[in-house]
Design a protein around this motif. Structure first.
Motif, PDB file in Angstrom:
ATOM      1  N   ASP A 247     -57.233   8.324 -90.092  1.00 45.71           N
ATOM      2  CA  ASP A 247     -57.065   8.301 -88.504  1.00 45.71           C
ATOM      3  C   ASP A 247     -57.751   7.634 -87.717  1.00 45.71           C
ATOM      4  O   ASP A 247     -57.050   6.814 -86.862  1.00 45.71           O
ATOM      5  CB  ASP A 247     -57.319   9.910 -88.088  1.00 45.71           C
ATOM      6  CG  ASP A 247     -56.718  10.074 -86.923  1.00 45.71           C
ATOM      7  OD1 ASP A 247     -55.672  10.006 -86.612  1.00 45.71           O
ATOM      8  OD2 ASP A 247     -57.461  10.420 -86.147  1.00 45.71           O
ATOM      9  N   LEU A 287     -49.955  17.277 -83.748  1.00 45.07           N
ATOM     10  CA  LEU A 287     -50.581  18.132 -84.778  1.00 45.07           C
ATOM     11  C   LEU A 287     -49.426  18.933 -85.166  1.00 45.07           C
ATOM     12  O   LEU A 287     -48.676  19.363 -84.295  1.00 45.07           O
ATOM     13  CB  LEU A 287     -51.706  18.840 -84.544  1.00 45.07           C
ATOM     14  CG  LEU A 287     -52.996  18.002 -83.800  1.00 45.07           C
ATOM     15  CD1 LEU A 287     -54.006  18.980 -83.311  1.00 45.07           C
ATOM     16  CD2 LEU A 287     -53.477  17.088 -84.735  1.00 45.07           C
ATOM     17  N   SER A 301     -54.440  19.477 -91.915  1.00 44.25           N
ATOM     18  CA  SER A 301     -55.277  18.397 -91.526  1.00 44.25           C
ATOM     19  C   SER A 301     -54.387  17.120 -91.168  1.00 44.25           C
ATOM     20  O   SER A 301     -55.195  16.124 -90.730  1.00 44.25           O
ATOM     21  CB  SER A 301     -56.339  17.929 -92.546  1.00 44.25           C
ATOM     22  OG  SER A 301     -55.606  17.528 -93.873  1.00 44.25           O
ATOM     23  N   LYS A 303     -52.313  14.304 -89.073  1.00 41.44           N
ATOM     24  CA  LYS A 303     -52.073  13.970 -87.551  1.00 41.44           C
ATOM     25  C   LYS A 303     -51.001  12.694 -87.392  1.00 41.44           C
ATOM     26  O   LYS A 303     -51.040  12.111 -88.376  1.00 41.44           O
ATOM     27  CB  LYS A 303     -53.465  13.280 -87.201  1.00 41.44           C
ATOM     28  CG  LYS A 303     -54.666  14.368 -86.971  1.00 41.44           C
ATOM     29  CD  LYS A 303     -55.891  13.593 -86.553  1.00 41.44           C
ATOM     30  CE  LYS A 303     -56.890  15.078 -86.401  1.00 41.44           C
ATOM     31  NZ  LYS A 303     -58.180  14.140 -86.132  1.00 41.44           N
TER      32      LYS A 303
END
Length: 310
Positions: A247, A287, A301, A303
């Motif tokens: 990310d 999300l 988790s 994104k």
């Protein structure tokens, strides 16, 4: 074993792409073709879809799933070769790109592939099985300081030093052959009270070895600028990441392409000549919804970040 993979943030990604019926779209991590199928459904006969994956099992599954779409071309390759693969097919610009990073549910659930710490299997972890090096080569061949580095940096495990030490001590007695053996060694390196509260003790080390073996962060870092360059005006790239290291790379490169100016902040005008290539659509990542996280725990988790070319 059937290739099953529940696509994460599916609706959000397809919405983010803003698919044009006559456009050209690329999925660099084709997998079981979850995102691909939704894109193909929106394409006219003039549209084109190119799916890329390095995993033969994914290629077979996706080919079957997209069989009725003449617009689809499937290539077995790593997405780091996306630009050259497209050029080889006469494509200079595309309207959208999807990357769904990390390991697929199929790869995790297929115990023989050696990605999971929940079963005893050979230490493999290769996303492309044409590759010679395996996870076993890293575990048995890397020096202690190198093991420590990857577990610390890629696994972000505070017990990295102790885990590396235990791996080296164990392999001096006999080579570490299986995921089960490695999991037990990791367990012995982590205090019991941390094992109770901190999730599965092997999770971070397995992640670190997988990232190192498949060069996942290097491939991402080295490929993103080229992908942004091949986007046509108004084209978008949607990237789903599953841990902070990925990310961070995506966020940094998107920002740099939006604002590439290297002039000192106190300069009244820009003199470096670096021009913006577009804008970041997602100031904060998108999300999964509470419902998606409940239905698919592996999405927790995830994104999604989106960049649009100008």
């Amino acid at each position: 074993m059937e290739f099953k993979h529940q696509s994460v943030l599916l609706g959000e990604t397809i919405d983010g792409l803003r698919v044009k019926p006559d456009g050209i779209y690329v999925d660099g991590t084709l997998g079981g073709a979850g995102h691909a199928l939704e894109v193909c459904k929106k394409l006219s006969a003039k549209g084109r879809f190119i799916g890329i994956d390095q995993d033969q099992d994914a290629i077979i599954a996706a080919s079957a799933r997209l069989e009725k779409y003449d617009q689809a071309t499937i290539i077995r390759s790593n997405y780091c070769y996306m630009v050259s693969e497209l050029r080889n097919r006469g494509i200079q610009k595309v309207d959208g790109i999807v990357l769904d990073l990390g390991v697929s549910s199929y790869q995790l659930d297929n115990e023989e592939r050696g990605f999971t710490y929940r079963a005893d299997a050979p230490l493999d972890m290769r996303m492309d099985q044409r590759q010679d090096q395996t996870a076993g080569d890293i575990v048995n061949g890397y020096e202690e300081r190198e093991l420590y580095r990857i577990i610390r940096d890629y696994g972000e495990d505070k017990f990295a030093k102790n885990i590396a030490k235990h791996i080296v001590m164990a392999r001096e007695q006999a080579p570490i052959r299986t995921t089960g053996e490695l999991t037990e060694i990791i367990r012995r390196a982590i205090p019991m009270k941390m094992q109770v509260s901190g999730g599965h003790p092997a999770k971070r080390t397995f992640q670190a070895i997988r990232i190192e073996l498949n060069k996942e962060l290097d491939v991402l870092r080295d490929s993103l600028d080229g992908m942004i360059d091949i986007l046509d005006e108004g084209g978008r790239i949607c990237i789903i990441t599953f841990h902070s290291l990925e990310d961070r790379i995506v966020k940094t490169i998107f920002r740099k392409n939006e604002n590439p100016c290297t002039c000192p902040p106190d300069f009244p005008v820009c003199v470096c000549g670096n021009k913006s290539k577009g804008k970041v659509i997602t100031r904060k990542p998108i999300l999964p919804s509470a419902q998606e996280m409940e239905e698919n725990p592996r999405s927790k988790s995830a994104k999604l970040r989106i960049f649009e070319r100008s």
